[in-house]
Write a protein that holds these residues in place. Sequence first.
Motif, PDB file in Angstrom:
ATOM      1  N   PRO A 141     -70.843 -57.181 -57.471  1.00  0.00           N
ATOM      2  CA  PRO A 141     -70.971 -56.453 -58.747  1.00  0.00           C
ATOM      3  C   PRO A 141     -72.289 -56.637 -59.476  1.00  0.00           C
ATOM      4  O   PRO A 141     -72.904 -55.633 -59.894  1.00  0.00           O
ATOM      5  CB  PRO A 141     -69.777 -56.971 -59.552  1.00  0.00           C
ATOM      6  N   PRO A 142     -72.802 -57.867 -59.659  1.00  0.00           N
ATOM      7  CA  PRO A 142     -74.095 -57.998 -60.352  1.00  0.00           C
ATOM      8  C   PRO A 142     -75.231 -57.297 -59.606  1.00  0.00           C
ATOM      9  O   PRO A 142     -76.120 -56.703 -60.234  1.00  0.00           O
ATOM     10  CB  PRO A 142     -74.322 -59.513 -60.414  1.00  0.00           C
ATOM     11  N   ASP A 143     -75.208 -57.358 -58.282  1.00  0.00           N
ATOM     12  CA  ASP A 143     -76.258 -56.713 -57.493  1.00  0.00           C
ATOM     13  C   ASP A 143     -76.148 -55.197 -57.563  1.00  0.00           C
ATOM     14  O   ASP A 143     -77.159 -54.485 -57.592  1.00  0.00           O
ATOM     15  CB  ASP A 143     -76.184 -57.177 -56.033  1.00  0.00           C
ATOM     16  N   LEU A 144     -74.923 -54.681 -57.568  1.00  0.00           N
ATOM     17  CA  LEU A 144     -74.729 -53.237 -57.707  1.00  0.00           C
ATOM     18  C   LEU A 144     -75.236 -52.758 -59.066  1.00  0.00           C
ATOM     19  O   LEU A 144     -75.884 -51.699 -59.171  1.00  0.00           O
ATOM     20  CB  LEU A 144     -73.244 -52.890 -57.543  1.00  0.00           C
ATOM     21  N   GLU A 145     -74.965 -53.516 -60.106  1.00  0.00           N
ATOM     22  CA  GLU A 145     -75.412 -53.133 -61.453  1.00  0.00           C
ATOM     23  C   GLU A 145     -76.935 -53.164 -61.555  1.00  0.00           C
ATOM     24  O   GLU A 145     -77.557 -52.272 -62.142  1.00  0.00           O
ATOM     25  CB  GLU A 145     -74.780 -54.068 -62.485  1.00  0.00           C
ATOM     26  N   GLU A 146     -77.549 -54.193 -60.966  1.00  0.00           N
ATOM     27  CA  GLU A 146     -79.008 -54.272 -60.984  1.00  0.00           C
ATOM     28  C   GLU A 146     -79.613 -53.125 -60.178  1.00  0.00           C
ATOM     29  O   GLU A 146     -80.604 -52.511 -60.597  1.00  0.00           O
ATOM     30  CB  GLU A 146     -79.485 -55.614 -60.427  1.00  0.00           C
ATOM     31  N   GLY A 147     -79.011 -52.841 -59.011  1.00  0.00           N
ATOM     32  CA  GLY A 147     -79.502 -51.733 -58.203  1.00  0.00           C
ATOM     33  C   GLY A 147     -79.384 -50.402 -58.920  1.00  0.00           C
ATOM     34  O   GLY A 147     -80.259 -49.532 -58.799  1.00  0.00           O
ATOM     35  N   ALA A 156     -72.811 -43.403 -61.834  1.00  0.00           N
ATOM     36  CA  ALA A 156     -71.462 -42.846 -61.956  1.00  0.00           C
ATOM     37  C   ALA A 156     -70.527 -43.393 -60.885  1.00  0.00           C
ATOM     38  O   ALA A 156     -69.303 -43.397 -61.053  1.00  0.00           O
ATOM     39  CB  ALA A 156     -71.511 -41.324 -61.866  1.00  0.00           C
ATOM     40  N   ALA A 157     -71.076 -43.873 -59.771  1.00  0.00           N
ATOM     41  CA  ALA A 157     -70.246 -44.371 -58.673  1.00  0.00           C
ATOM     42  C   ALA A 157     -69.817 -45.822 -58.882  1.00  0.00           C
ATOM     43  O   ALA A 157     -68.893 -46.301 -58.216  1.00  0.00           O
ATOM     44  CB  ALA A 157     -70.994 -44.247 -57.345  1.00  0.00           C
ATOM     45  N   LEU A 158     -70.463 -46.542 -59.781  1.00  0.00           N
ATOM     46  CA  LEU A 158     -70.211 -47.976 -59.908  1.00  0.00           C
ATOM     47  C   LEU A 158     -68.789 -48.352 -60.314  1.00  0.00           C
ATOM     48  O   LEU A 158     -68.264 -49.350 -59.828  1.00  0.00           O
ATOM     49  CB  LEU A 158     -71.201 -48.605 -60.891  1.00  0.00           C
ATOM     50  N   PRO A 159     -68.122 -47.617 -61.213  1.00  0.00           N
ATOM     51  CA  PRO A 159     -66.776 -48.048 -61.617  1.00  0.00           C
ATOM     52  C   PRO A 159     -65.792 -48.188 -60.462  1.00  0.00           C
ATOM     53  O   PRO A 159     -64.855 -48.990 -60.546  1.00  0.00           O
ATOM     54  CB  PRO A 159     -66.329 -46.951 -62.591  1.00  0.00           C
ATOM     55  N   GLN A 188     -73.496 -49.329 -39.145  1.00  0.00           N
ATOM     56  CA  GLN A 188     -73.023 -47.980 -39.450  1.00  0.00           C
ATOM     57  C   GLN A 188     -72.085 -47.990 -40.661  1.00  0.00           C
ATOM     58  O   GLN A 188     -72.160 -47.106 -41.533  1.00  0.00           O
ATOM     59  CB  GLN A 188     -72.306 -47.383 -38.242  1.00  0.00           C
ATOM     60  N   MET A 189     -71.196 -48.966 -40.708  1.00  0.00           N
ATOM     61  CA  MET A 189     -70.265 -49.057 -41.826  1.00  0.00           C
ATOM     62  C   MET A 189     -71.005 -49.323 -43.138  1.00  0.00           C
ATOM     63  O   MET A 189     -70.709 -48.716 -44.180  1.00  0.00           O
ATOM     64  CB  MET A 189     -69.240 -50.160 -41.581  1.00  0.00           C
ATOM     65  N   VAL A 190     -71.972 -50.222 -43.107  1.00  0.00           N
ATOM     66  CA  VAL A 190     -72.707 -50.539 -44.328  1.00  0.00           C
ATOM     67  C   VAL A 190     -73.530 -49.335 -44.780  1.00  0.00           C
ATOM     68  O   VAL A 190     -73.630 -49.052 -45.977  1.00  0.00           O
ATOM     69  CB  VAL A 190     -73.594 -51.787 -44.123  1.00  0.00           C
ATOM     70  N   GLN A 191     -74.107 -48.615 -43.834  1.00  0.00           N
ATOM     71  CA  GLN A 191     -74.842 -47.397 -44.195  1.00  0.00           C
ATOM     72  C   GLN A 191     -73.930 -46.408 -44.904  1.00  0.00           C
ATOM     73  O   GLN A 191     -74.317 -45.795 -45.918  1.00  0.00           O
ATOM     74  CB  GLN A 191     -75.443 -46.759 -42.944  1.00  0.00           C
ATOM     75  N   ALA A 192     -72.715 -46.249 -44.399  1.00  0.00           N
ATOM     76  CA  ALA A 192     -71.764 -45.329 -45.030  1.00  0.00           C
ATOM     77  C   ALA A 192     -71.410 -45.800 -46.443  1.00  0.00           C
ATOM     78  O   ALA A 192     -71.292 -44.988 -47.368  1.00  0.00           O
ATOM     79  CB  ALA A 192     -70.505 -45.208 -44.172  1.00  0.00           C
ATOM     80  N   MET A 193     -71.240 -47.111 -46.623  1.00  0.00           N
ATOM     81  CA  MET A 193     -70.942 -47.642 -47.953  1.00  0.00           C
ATOM     82  C   MET A 193     -72.103 -47.385 -48.909  1.00  0.00           C
ATOM     83  O   MET A 193     -71.894 -46.974 -50.061  1.00  0.00           O
ATOM     84  CB  MET A 193     -70.651 -49.143 -47.865  1.00  0.00           C
ATOM     85  N   LEU A 194     -73.312 -47.633 -48.463  1.00  0.00           N
ATOM     86  CA  LEU A 194     -74.480 -47.415 -49.309  1.00  0.00           C
ATOM     87  C   LEU A 194     -74.624 -45.939 -49.672  1.00  0.00           C
ATOM     88  O   LEU A 194     -74.961 -45.593 -50.805  1.00  0.00           O
ATOM     89  CB  LEU A 194     -75.744 -47.921 -48.608  1.00  0.00           C
ATOM     90  N   ARG A 195     -74.352 -45.073 -48.715  1.00  0.00           N
ATOM     91  CA  ARG A 195     -74.429 -43.636 -48.972  1.00  0.00           C
ATOM     92  C   ARG A 195     -73.397 -43.212 -50.012  1.00  0.00           C
ATOM     93  O   ARG A 195     -73.659 -42.353 -50.854  1.00  0.00           O
ATOM     94  CB  ARG A 195     -74.220 -42.859 -47.666  1.00  0.00           C
ATOM     95  N   SER A 196     -72.212 -43.838 -49.968  1.00  0.00           N
ATOM     96  CA  SER A 196     -71.173 -43.497 -50.943  1.00  0.00           C
ATOM     97  C   SER A 196     -71.563 -43.906 -52.349  1.00  0.00           C
ATOM     98  O   SER A 196     -71.001 -43.412 -53.334  1.00  0.00           O
ATOM     99  CB  SER A 196     -69.841 -44.161 -50.559  1.00  0.00           C
ATOM    100  N   LEU A 197     -72.547 -44.812 -52.460  1.00  0.00           N
ATOM    101  CA  LEU A 197     -73.033 -45.271 -53.761  1.00  0.00           C
ATOM    102  C   LEU A 197     -74.248 -44.477 -54.225  1.00  0.00           C
ATOM    103  O   LEU A 197     -74.873 -44.835 -55.230  1.00  0.00           O
ATOM    104  CB  LEU A 197     -73.379 -46.759 -53.692  1.00  0.00           C
ATOM    105  N   GLY A 198     -74.576 -43.420 -53.491  1.00  0.00           N
ATOM    106  CA  GLY A 198     -75.671 -42.554 -53.901  1.00  0.00           C
ATOM    107  C   GLY A 198     -77.008 -42.855 -53.275  1.00  0.00           C
ATOM    108  O   GLY A 198     -78.018 -42.241 -53.641  1.00  0.00           O
ATOM    109  N   MET A 199     -77.078 -43.776 -52.335  1.00  0.00           N
ATOM    110  CA  MET A 199     -78.347 -44.114 -51.697  1.00  0.00           C
ATOM    111  C   MET A 199     -78.681 -43.086 -50.621  1.00  0.00           C
ATOM    112  O   MET A 199     -77.784 -42.559 -49.954  1.00  0.00           O
ATOM    113  CB  MET A 199     -78.272 -45.521 -51.085  1.00  0.00           C
ATOM    114  N   SER A 200     -79.946 -42.811 -50.433  1.00  0.00           N
ATOM    115  CA  SER A 200     -80.358 -41.861 -49.401  1.00  0.00           C
ATOM    116  C   SER A 200     -80.136 -42.457 -48.017  1.00  0.00           C
ATOM    117  O   SER A 200     -80.107 -43.677 -47.848  1.00  0.00           O
ATOM    118  CB  SER A 200     -81.841 -41.510 -49.562  1.00  0.00           C
ATOM    119  N   MET A 201     -79.990 -41.584 -47.024  1.00  0.00           N
ATOM    120  CA  MET A 201     -79.786 -42.047 -45.654  1.00  0.00           C
ATOM    121  C   MET A 201     -80.992 -42.848 -45.183  1.00  0.00           C
ATOM    122  O   MET A 201     -80.841 -43.866 -44.501  1.00  0.00           O
ATOM    123  CB  MET A 201     -79.547 -40.860 -44.722  1.00  0.00           C
ATOM    124  N   THR A 202     -82.183 -42.409 -45.570  1.00  0.00           N
ATOM    125  CA  THR A 202     -83.399 -43.115 -45.155  1.00  0.00           C
ATOM    126  C   THR A 202     -83.392 -44.555 -45.659  1.00  0.00           C
ATOM    127  O   THR A 202     -83.666 -45.498 -44.910  1.00  0.00           O
ATOM    128  CB  THR A 202     -84.647 -42.391 -45.687  1.00  0.00           C
TER     129      THR A 202
END
Length: 237
Positions: A141-147, A156-159, A188-202
Motif C-alpha cells: 500500500p505505501p508503495d502504491l500510494e507513492e507510485g 482511481a485504481a488504488l482503492p 507475466q502475472m506481475v505485468q498483468a497486475m501492473l497494467r490493471s493499475l494503469g501502468m503502460s505495457m512498456t
Amino acid sequence: MPAAKATQATTDHRPRVAAERRERMRKRLVESALIVFAQKGVGASVIPEVVAAAEVSQGSFYNYFRTNEELLAAVSEELSNEMLQLIEGVVGAIADPGLRVATAIRCYLQLARGNRMAARFLASAGVRAGGEHSMVYDVLPPDLEEGARLGQFDTAALPVAVDVIKGAVLVALHRMAHGRIARDYPEQMVQAMLRSLGMSMTDAVRLTAAPLPRLAIQAESLLARVQARAAVKDADS
C-alpha cells in the motif's frame, strides 16, 4: 562461597535448556502442520496427522496448541512473517516505488514457486493466510500510494488495487502449487497486475525484466525446514 557459586552455575542453565527444547518442539509442530495442511487443505481437521508427522504424543501436542484453528493461525503467522521479512529485506533499498511493487510481488511468487508445500498451503489458506499481516497488505500500500503520486499508477485504481493483487496472487499460487507453469509465468502475472493499475505495457515489461535480488533463506527458517522434509519424503517415495 565457591561451592555456592558452583551450585548456582549448575542450575542456571535449566530454564534456558527447557525453553530451547520447547521452542524446538513448537517449530517441529508448526512445520509438520504446514505440510499436513498443504496436503489436506486448511478446512480439514489435522491434529492426529500433525501428531503423527511430528512424531510426538497427543498430550505433548496439546501443551502447545488447543485447537485446529490455533494451529492454522500459528502456521499462517510464522510463514507470512518470514516471507514478509525476506521481501522487505531486499526491496527496502529500491528507490523507485513501481520497481518496489513489481519486485516484491515477483519475490513472493518466486519464494512460493521454490517451495511447493508453502505454495499449496498459501493457496489453500487464501485470504486467511497471515490475515492483514502479509506482503500484499503490509508492503504494497505505501508503495502504491507513492507510485500514484509520481504518476506511475492510476489513482482511481488504488482503492481496489490491494484486493485485485491479492486475488491475482492467490490464483498464481494455486497454479504454481498444482500444475506446470511457463518459466516467465510470475513475470507475466506481475505485468498483468501492473497494467490493471494503469501502468503502460512498456513500463510493466521494463520493471519485471530487472534481475531479482537474492533472497537469503536461512537453514533454520520454516521455508527451509519444510523444503528439506519434502525432499526427504520425495527421495523415500
